[in-house]
Design an enzyme around this catalytic site. Structure first.
Site, PDB file in Angstrom:
ATOM      1  N   ASP A  40      -8.132   9.423  -4.605  1.00  0.00           N
ATOM      2  CA  ASP A  40      -8.978   8.580  -5.918  1.00  0.00           C
ATOM      3  C   ASP A  40      -9.928   8.737  -5.719  1.00  0.00           C
ATOM      4  O   ASP A  40     -10.433   7.476  -5.020  1.00  0.00           O
ATOM      5  CB  ASP A  40      -8.503   8.566  -6.934  1.00  0.00           C
ATOM      6  N   GLU A  89       3.567   6.495  -4.344  1.00  0.00           N
ATOM      7  CA  GLU A  89       2.703   7.166  -5.320  1.00  0.00           C
ATOM      8  C   GLU A  89       3.183   5.949  -6.381  1.00  0.00           C
ATOM      9  O   GLU A  89       3.784   5.310  -6.292  1.00  0.00           O
ATOM     10  CB  GLU A  89       3.275   8.337  -6.325  1.00  0.00           C
TER      11      GLU A  89
END
Length: 201
Positions: free
Chosen positions: A106, A57
């Protein structure tokens, strides 16, 4: 805690690895690229706690929250703060990962931001290094263009074989029995989900 929703992965700040390496200890490893709150990994860990579940992440605050939850719940989940396109080879020995997941990356919809998208040749190179022969790579998105981008990245790459056949989406649903928050939301709101399942040759 307020978490940023979008982070530009191309910033020089992310070029050097600054995170904490995962505690590799001989257990089979499942890897999620872009794990966010790691709901997917926590659910996988609840099903099979014998494995190590590593989430990569780029938002450091989320990494802290995931690792705190893992400690409190004594779950074999570990988040790593890093830029996956650059650092997977630094984190994992060759052929050491059993499965890798890319769940709803994303989309970066604006054309001028397309270079920020996660799935590209650089990520394919990193994942090809980490996955063992016969290991699985599962990609899913509710954005058609991203699904096509993923297929255009992995299908021509001789290191990956599409389980469903060349240039074919996986039509049998999610085979792992757990869902990320985004997958759950997409299914409940009726959004289509495009899935692709690969085997590392």
């Amino acid at each position: 805690m307020r978490i940023r929703q979008h982070v530009n992965p191309n910033q020089l700040h992310f070029a050097r690895f600054r995170g904490e390496r995962p505690p590799l200890d001989g257990r089979q490893v499942e890897l999620e690229v872009g794990c966010a709150d790691a709901q997917f990994l926590f659910e996988r860990a609840a099903r099979d706690p014998s494995r190590l579940y590593v989430g990569l992440e780029i938002r450091e605050d989320l990494v802290r929250l995931v690792n705190k939850r893992a400690r409190v719940q004594a779950q074999p989940v570990h988040a790593v703060f890093c830029q996956a396109q650059l650092h997977i080879k630094e984190l994992f020995p060759r052929a050491s990962v059993e499965r890798a997941y890319i769940n709803f990356p994303d989309p970066w919809f604006k054309r001028r931001h397309h270079d920020r998208r996660m799935v590209d040749a650089e990520l394919a190179e990193q994942l090809a290094h980490a996955l063992r022969p016969g290991g699985e790579l599962f990609v899913q998105s509710d954005v058609w263009d991203l699904a096509l981008d993923a297929m255009a990245t992995f299908d021509p790459d001789d290191r990956f074989a599409n389980f469903a056949g060349d240039w074919t989406f996986w039509k049998q649903g999610n085979p792992y029995g757990v869902r990320s928050w985004r997958e759950q939301n997409a299914e409940e709101t009726g959004l289509p989900i495009w899935r692709i399942l690969y085997r590392r040759r």
